[in-house]
Design a protein around this motif. Structure first.
Motif, PDB file in Angstrom:
ATOM      1  N   ALA A 209       8.452   2.995 -12.219  1.00  0.00           N
ATOM      2  CA  ALA A 209       7.309   2.641 -11.383  1.00  0.00           C
ATOM      3  C   ALA A 209       6.814   3.847 -10.599  1.00  0.00           C
ATOM      4  CB  ALA A 209       7.680   1.508 -10.436  1.00  0.00           C
ATOM      5  N   VAL A 210       7.745   4.635 -10.069  1.00  0.00           N
ATOM      6  CA  VAL A 210       7.374   5.852  -9.357  1.00  0.00           C
ATOM      7  C   VAL A 210       6.633   6.814 -10.273  1.00  0.00           C
ATOM      8  CG1 VAL A 210       8.375   7.970  -8.389  1.00  0.00           C
ATOM      9  CG2 VAL A 210       9.113   5.730  -7.543  1.00  0.00           C
ATOM     10  N   GLU A 211       7.116   6.970 -11.505  1.00  0.00           N
ATOM     11  CA  GLU A 211       6.430   7.854 -12.453  1.00  0.00           C
ATOM     12  C   GLU A 211       5.019   7.349 -12.750  1.00  0.00           C
ATOM     13  OE1 GLU A 211       6.794   9.602 -17.019  1.00  0.00           O
ATOM     14  OE2 GLU A 211       8.540   8.641 -16.092  1.00  0.00           O
ATOM     15  N   LEU A 212       4.881   6.033 -12.962  1.00  0.00           N
ATOM     16  CA  LEU A 212       3.565   5.477 -13.283  1.00  0.00           C
ATOM     17  C   LEU A 212       2.593   5.662 -12.119  1.00  0.00           C
ATOM     18  CD1 LEU A 212       1.811   3.887 -15.301  1.00  0.00           C
ATOM     19  CD2 LEU A 212       2.560   1.791 -14.142  1.00  0.00           C
ATOM     20  N   ILE A 213       3.036   5.414 -10.897  1.00  0.00           N
ATOM     21  CA  ILE A 213       2.164   5.588  -9.739  1.00  0.00           C
ATOM     22  C   ILE A 213       1.710   7.040  -9.648  1.00  0.00           C
ATOM     23  CG2 ILE A 213       2.047   5.508  -7.224  1.00  0.00           C
ATOM     24  CD1 ILE A 213       4.058   3.129  -7.390  1.00  0.00           C
ATOM     25  N   GLY A 214       2.611   7.965  -9.930  1.00  0.00           N
ATOM     26  CA  GLY A 214       2.233   9.373  -9.925  1.00  0.00           C
ATOM     27  C   GLY A 214       1.218   9.712 -10.998  1.00  0.00           C
ATOM     28  N   LEU A 215       1.318   9.051 -12.159  1.00  0.00           N
ATOM     29  CA  LEU A 215       0.387   9.329 -13.253  1.00  0.00           C
ATOM     30  C   LEU A 215      -1.005   8.780 -12.974  1.00  0.00           C
ATOM     31  CD1 LEU A 215       2.624   8.536 -16.372  1.00  0.00           C
ATOM     32  CD2 LEU A 215       1.813  10.785 -15.652  1.00  0.00           C
ATOM     33  N   VAL A 216      -1.083   7.545 -12.497  1.00  0.00           N
ATOM     34  CA  VAL A 216      -2.397   6.915 -12.320  1.00  0.00           C
ATOM     35  C   VAL A 216      -3.034   7.300 -10.988  1.00  0.00           C
ATOM     36  CG1 VAL A 216      -1.632   4.743 -11.280  1.00  0.00           C
ATOM     37  CG2 VAL A 216      -3.660   4.757 -12.728  1.00  0.00           C
ATOM     38  N   ALA A 217      -2.207   7.619  -9.984  1.00  0.00           N
ATOM     39  CA  ALA A 217      -2.681   8.043  -8.663  1.00  0.00           C
ATOM     40  C   ALA A 217      -3.745   7.110  -8.088  1.00  0.00           C
ATOM     41  CB  ALA A 217      -3.214   9.474  -8.724  1.00  0.00           C
ATOM     42  N   PRO A 218      -3.455   5.812  -7.954  1.00  0.00           N
ATOM     43  CA  PRO A 218      -4.422   4.910  -7.327  1.00  0.00           C
ATOM     44  C   PRO A 218      -4.503   5.172  -5.829  1.00  0.00           C
ATOM     45  CG  PRO A 218      -2.338   3.790  -7.593  1.00  0.00           C
ATOM     46  CD  PRO A 218      -2.173   5.154  -8.211  1.00  0.00           C
ATOM     47  N   ARG A 219      -5.544   4.660  -5.211  1.00  0.00           N
ATOM     48  CA  ARG A 219      -5.608   4.768  -3.754  1.00  0.00           C
ATOM     49  C   ARG A 219      -4.434   4.030  -3.125  1.00  0.00           C
ATOM     50  NH1 ARG A 219      -7.479   1.480   0.099  1.00  0.00           N
ATOM     51  NH2 ARG A 219      -8.513   0.084  -1.389  1.00  0.00           N
ATOM     52  N   ALA A 220      -4.075   2.883  -3.706  1.00  0.00           N
ATOM     53  CA  ALA A 220      -2.927   2.116  -3.227  1.00  0.00           C
ATOM     54  C   ALA A 220      -2.268   1.436  -4.410  1.00  0.00           C
ATOM     55  CB  ALA A 220      -3.351   1.078  -2.192  1.00  0.00           C
ATOM     56  N   ALA A 221      -0.932   1.382  -4.394  1.00  0.00           N
ATOM     57  CA  ALA A 221      -0.158   0.714  -5.445  1.00  0.00           C
ATOM     58  C   ALA A 221       0.695  -0.358  -4.790  1.00  0.00           C
ATOM     59  CB  ALA A 221       0.712   1.719  -6.191  1.00  0.00           C
ATOM     60  N   ALA A 222       0.310  -1.615  -4.966  1.00  0.00           N
ATOM     61  CA  ALA A 222       1.050  -2.732  -4.394  1.00  0.00           C
ATOM     62  C   ALA A 222       2.189  -3.104  -5.336  1.00  0.00           C
ATOM     63  CB  ALA A 222       0.124  -3.927  -4.187  1.00  0.00           C
ATOM     64  N   LEU A 223       3.385  -3.281  -4.795  1.00  0.00           N
ATOM     65  CA  LEU A 223       4.590  -3.521  -5.586  1.00  0.00           C
ATOM     66  C   LEU A 223       4.834  -5.022  -5.716  1.00  0.00           C
ATOM     67  CD1 LEU A 223       6.607  -0.792  -3.713  1.00  0.00           C
ATOM     68  CD2 LEU A 223       5.516  -0.563  -5.955  1.00  0.00           C
ATOM     69  N   ALA A 224       5.139  -5.472  -6.940  1.00  0.00           N
ATOM     70  CA  ALA A 224       5.271  -6.904  -7.187  1.00  0.00           C
ATOM     71  C   ALA A 224       6.337  -7.183  -8.244  1.00  0.00           C
ATOM     72  CB  ALA A 224       3.927  -7.492  -7.647  1.00  0.00           C
ATOM     73  N   HIS A 225       6.748  -8.422  -8.316  1.00  0.00           N
ATOM     74  CA  HIS A 225       7.622  -8.965  -9.365  1.00  0.00           C
ATOM     75  C   HIS A 225       8.938  -8.205  -9.481  1.00  0.00           C
ATOM     76  CE1 HIS A 225       8.259 -11.982 -12.207  1.00  0.00           C
ATOM     77  NE2 HIS A 225       7.783 -11.434 -13.298  1.00  0.00           N
ATOM     78  N   TYR A 226       9.588  -8.001  -8.344  1.00  0.00           N
ATOM     79  CA  TYR A 226      10.864  -7.291  -8.333  1.00  0.00           C
ATOM     80  C   TYR A 226      11.994  -8.143  -7.752  1.00  0.00           C
ATOM     81  CZ  TYR A 226       9.117  -6.561  -3.593  1.00  0.00           C
ATOM     82  OH  TYR A 226       8.592  -6.761  -2.348  1.00  0.00           O
ATOM     83  N   ASP A 227      11.696  -9.377  -7.332  1.00  0.00           N
ATOM     84  CA  ASP A 227      12.729 -10.241  -6.767  1.00  0.00           C
ATOM     85  C   ASP A 227      12.405 -11.692  -7.088  1.00  0.00           C
ATOM     86  OD1 ASP A 227      10.602 -10.832  -5.095  1.00  0.00           O
ATOM     87  OD2 ASP A 227      11.616 -10.310  -3.234  1.00  0.00           O
TER      88      ASP A 227
END
Length: 265
Positions: A209-227
């Motif tokens: 997920a960290v790698e993907l956020i770095g690749l797409v570089a959105p203004r904000a990346a909301a984290l979901a579906h982890y629990d």
């Protein structure tokens, strides 16, 4: 844009007058659901809001309909109250005739549909299906069809909302990340594994997920579906560890949503 985390992958998105619900799941916790090929998972957390509290929505995005952690019984019962439903091509066929008056659009990767504004003064939206691979290579015949969603205002190239869907990080997703210009992303994580299939993963863990956020570089990346489910093996703890080790740029973009509370991004 306002995002309200309801539980699992279920997020209410509000922007430009639109109300969009992602992967509706409203069942109570405690039940064990079969996922095929001898795998199963128990729901451990209930929704922060029920369907009545969510209220009417204009559009429902369903990354896949055949796993109960993305569309459960109460989520299916909610669909007839929606304005429109967009899902996979195979899911569109399965849901046909089961959503009341709400039209269903089934998309394969790369397909797009224009969703007409439900009220005067709103812009139409274009929804494009983005690549997902819900498991290791060659697993699609087992895990089924899954897509993400890139949502744009018609006539604009920038993606207002990108929902990754349930996926591992793979070449197709990396290409999409490089190609998309994204405002807000909803990134599904969790590192799903099952005892029956050992070390094989079916969704991104925190490191991916960290790698993907770095690749797409959105203004904000909301984290979901982890629990909320027993099949999450990386979970919130793994995600927090990965973010702690991430670059400052990624940490600045990542956003934790608050259960049942609208967060403005």
């Amino acid at each position: 844009m306002r995002l309200t985390r309801i539980g699992g992958p279920t997020v209410l998105v509000e922007f430009d007058g639109w109300r969009i619900l992602v992967d509706p799941t409203f069942d109570a916790p405690g039940r064990t659901y079969a996922f095929g090929w001898g795998t199963s998972s128990r729901k451990t957390l209930g929704p922060a809001l029920g369907p009545e509290a969510v209220g009417p929505v204009d559009l429902v995005l369903i990354s896949h309909d055949h796993h109960a952690d993305n569309l459960d019984d109460a989520g299916r019962a909610f669909l007839p109250s929606a304005g429109r439903v967009v899902t996979t091509r195979s899911g569109g066929k399965r849901l046909a005739g089961r959503t009341g008056d709400a039209p269903v659009h089934g998309l394969a990767e790369g397909d797009r549909v224009v969703v007409a504004a439900p009220r005067a003064g709103l812009a139409d939206l274009e929804v494009t299906a983005t690549p997902c691979r819900h498991g290791p290579p060659l697993s699609r015949p087992i895990v089924g069809e899954v897509v993400g969603f890139a949502v744009r205002r018609t006539g604009e190239s920038r993606v207002a909302l990108w929902v990754t869907g349930d996926t591992v990080l793979h070449a197709g997703l990396r290409r999409a990340a490089h190609a998309l210009d994204v405002d807000v992303a909803i990134v599904n994580v969790g590192g799903v594994r099952f005892g029956l299939t050992g070390p094989l993963r079916y969704t991104m863990d925190g490191r991916e997920a960290v790698e993907l956020i770095g690749l797409v570089a959105p203004r904000a990346a909301a984290l979901a579906h982890y629990d909320g489910w027993s099949h999450f093996r990386d979970g919130e703890a793994g995600l927090r560890r990965a973010l702690a080790a991430a670059s400052p740029d990624v940490r600045e973009r990542a956003r934790w949503l608050v259960d049942g509370t609208a967060v403005t991004l």
